[in-house]
Scaffold this active site. Structure first.
Site, PDB file in Angstrom:
ATOM      1  CE  LYS A 137      -6.152   0.103  -2.422  1.00 51.24           C
ATOM      2  NZ  LYS A 137      -7.122  -0.646  -1.461  1.00 51.24           N
ATOM      3  CE1 TYR A 139      -3.908   1.813  -0.298  1.00 50.09           C
ATOM      4  CE2 TYR A 139      -4.466   0.787   1.706  1.00 50.09           C
ATOM      5  CZ  TYR A 139      -5.013   1.592   0.939  1.00 50.09           C
ATOM      6  OH  TYR A 139      -6.185   1.843   0.725  1.00 50.09           O
ATOM      7  CG  ASP A 179      -9.103   3.282  -2.697  1.00 45.98           C
ATOM      8  OD1 ASP A 179      -9.851   3.655  -3.187  1.00 45.98           O
ATOM      9  OD2 ASP A 179      -8.930   2.980  -1.254  1.00 45.98           O
ATOM     10  N   PRO A 180      -8.800   6.014  -5.420  1.00 44.54           N
ATOM     11  CG  PRO A 180      -9.324   6.900  -7.275  1.00 44.54           C
ATOM     12  CD  PRO A 180      -9.582   5.513  -6.607  1.00 44.54           C
ATOM     13  CG  ASN A 181     -10.397   6.521  -0.051  1.00 42.69           C
ATOM     14  OD1 ASN A 181      -9.479   6.766   0.140  1.00 42.69           O
ATOM     15  ND2 ASN A 181     -11.204   5.500   0.366  1.00 42.69           N
ATOM     16  CG  ASN A 235     -13.417  -0.197   0.984  1.00 38.39           C
ATOM     17  OD1 ASN A 235     -12.860   0.381  -0.013  1.00 38.39           O
ATOM     18  ND2 ASN A 235     -13.371   0.180   2.327  1.00 38.39           N
ATOM     19  CG  HIS A 249      -3.101   1.435   6.332  1.00 41.45           C
ATOM     20  ND1 HIS A 249      -4.277   0.590   5.833  1.00 41.45           N
ATOM     21  CD2 HIS A 249      -3.301   2.415   6.007  1.00 41.45           C
ATOM     22  CE1 HIS A 249      -5.127   1.216   5.408  1.00 41.45           C
ATOM     23  NE2 HIS A 249      -4.690   2.556   5.213  1.00 41.45           N
ATOM     24  CG  HIS A 268     -11.172  -2.038   3.579  1.00 49.17           C
ATOM     25  ND1 HIS A 268     -11.251  -1.782   4.868  1.00 49.17           N
ATOM     26  CD2 HIS A 268     -10.715  -0.596   2.908  1.00 49.17           C
ATOM     27  CE1 HIS A 268     -11.198  -0.551   5.225  1.00 49.17           C
ATOM     28  NE2 HIS A 268     -10.914  -0.005   4.065  1.00 49.17           N
ATOM     29  CE  LYS A 317      -6.187   4.912   0.526  1.00 53.40           C
ATOM     30  NZ  LYS A 317      -7.624   4.387   0.574  1.00 53.40           N
TER      31      LYS A 317
END
Length: 398
Positions: free
Chosen positions: A169, A131, A200-202, A249, A329, A300, A171
């Site tokens: 990945k 991550y 992953d742009p949330n 997620n 993480h 996740h 973030k």
């Protein structure tokens, strides 16, 4: 066997450097530790999110579980199935924390690792994705401060060298999408076409933005694109314009949204999380649904410490449907609260703990130390200071 009492403790463990995401930055992780005591002397341990209100929710349940047989998982879960309705996501996290501790008791009683109790061992080692975050500079550790493509590529290479990841990945959502595309291209060029890559742009990109850059994302060759835009409708709209698999997620997050997401063809891969879906048993049920509808499955990450990391390993080890490297993480965290120190990566994987139960025990000195740190940060926040546990920046949708 009967449950006698349940205790909770919140702890806070710092990161190597503050990590950026779409809502600001985090300099540490706060988690809630749970102990479930039984009349036979077996103590089950669990871990869940550390948000305000979760401890109180757990103690409400604890009062109703005194005298209950910890083996009665379905009965206990059914008793609290309305937690999600009344308390939302945090109610499920509270249920999950207790249920994890109950499974620890069950497996300890059987003198077997947890994975043996929830399907048996399908794999001996569980692969993790590396991550990667844009980070702020930490003056104490000297780490962080990565922003440019060159700085992020260097950070990625250090992580691969240290931990052996074969999947990274990024973030996203911390910078403009075009900057993050440049970073992705630089990572792809550095590691080559076969290296697995995700972003992953949330959910912070607008559907129009995601559609506009869909071709560029397809050209980079991502393993999957996670929650680029908000909601099932937005994801379903994007699904028509992009070839890259979509993971989530954030839009499919419970058993109510699951059939809608499937019907709308919004996602290809579900990211499980026992702390979000309501526990270990719920995650196994989710795996059955993914298998039925031929959805991919990963896990996740919520900045778990050693207990929850062990749970995720045990779950992934016993669930064939989890075919993608799981997130974590863990390599950003400076320490842990389990005996023997942190879990170790080997070639990007972690070995399934062989000890009975979840496979780890709490280091009580570390628990006390990081509980004091949590109390200090909480007091600072109450006195008007802004500790770095989860600080928000002004940031809108791109």
């Amino acid at each position: 066997m009967q449950i006698e009492r349940i205790e909770t403790t919140r702890v806070n463990v710092p990161f190597e450097a503050p990590i950026l995401w779409s809502q600001g930055y985090r300099g540490s992780t706060t988690r809630t530790l749970i102990k479930v005591y039984t009349d036979e002397g077996i103590v089950g341990i669990g871990e869940t999110r550390g948000d305000d209100g979760i401890e109180e929710s757990i103690q409400q349940m604890a009062a109703k579980l005194k005298g209950e047989d910890p083996f009665n998982i379905e009965n206990i879960l059914e008793r609290f199935h309305m937690k999600a309705y009344f308390q939302g996501y945090f109610g499920l996290a509270a249920v999950a924390g207790i249920e994890i501790a109950l499974w620890d008791i069950i497996a300890k009683k059987a003198d077997r690792p947890l994975c043996d109790m929830i399907g048996g061992r399908y794999r001996d080692e569980v692969p993790f994705s590396g991550y990667i975050f844009f980070r702020l500079k930490d003056e104490k550790t000297g780490k962080g401060g990565e922003k440019t493509p060159e700085e992020i590529v260097k950070f990625c290479q250090e992580a691969v060298d240290l931990y052996g990841f074969d999947c990274l990945k990024l973030k996203g959502g911390a910078h403009d999408p075009q900057h993050e595309i440049k970073v992705l291209r630089a990572i792809r060029e550095h590691f080559g076409p076969k290296f697995k890559l995700r972003i992953d742009p949330n959910g912070c990109w607008r559907p129009q933005t995601a559609i506009a850059i869909a071709k560029e994302l397809d050209e980079i060759g991502l393993e999957y694109l996670e929650d680029p835009c908000w909601g099932i409708e937005g994801m379903a709209r994007l699904r028509k314009d992009i070839h890259t698999p979509l993971a989530t997620n954030m839009c499919v997050v419970d058993f109510d949204s699951l059939p809608v997401g499937i019907r709308e063809n919004a996602v290809d891969i579900i990211l499980a999380d026992p702390h979000k879906w309501g526990g270990i048993w719920a995650t196994k049920k989710l795996a059955a649904v993914c298998d039925t509808f031929r959805l991919g499955m990963s896990m996740h990450a919520g900045a778990e410490l050693g207990v929850s990391t062990a749970v995720n390993i045990q779950l992934a080890a016993s669930t064939p449907q989890i075919t993608y490297s799981i997130d974590g993480h863990y390599h950003h965290e400076l320490d842990d609260i389990i005996k023997g120190g942190k879990h170790q990566y080997r070639k990007g994987m972690m070995k399934v703990p062989d000890a009975p139960g979840i496979g780890v025990e709490l280091d009580e000195e570390k628990v006390a130390f990081y509980h004091d740190r949590f109390l200090h940060l909480k007091d600072a926040a109450l006195n008007g200071e802004r500790p770095d546990t989860n600080r928000h920046l002004s940031r809108g949708q791109f």
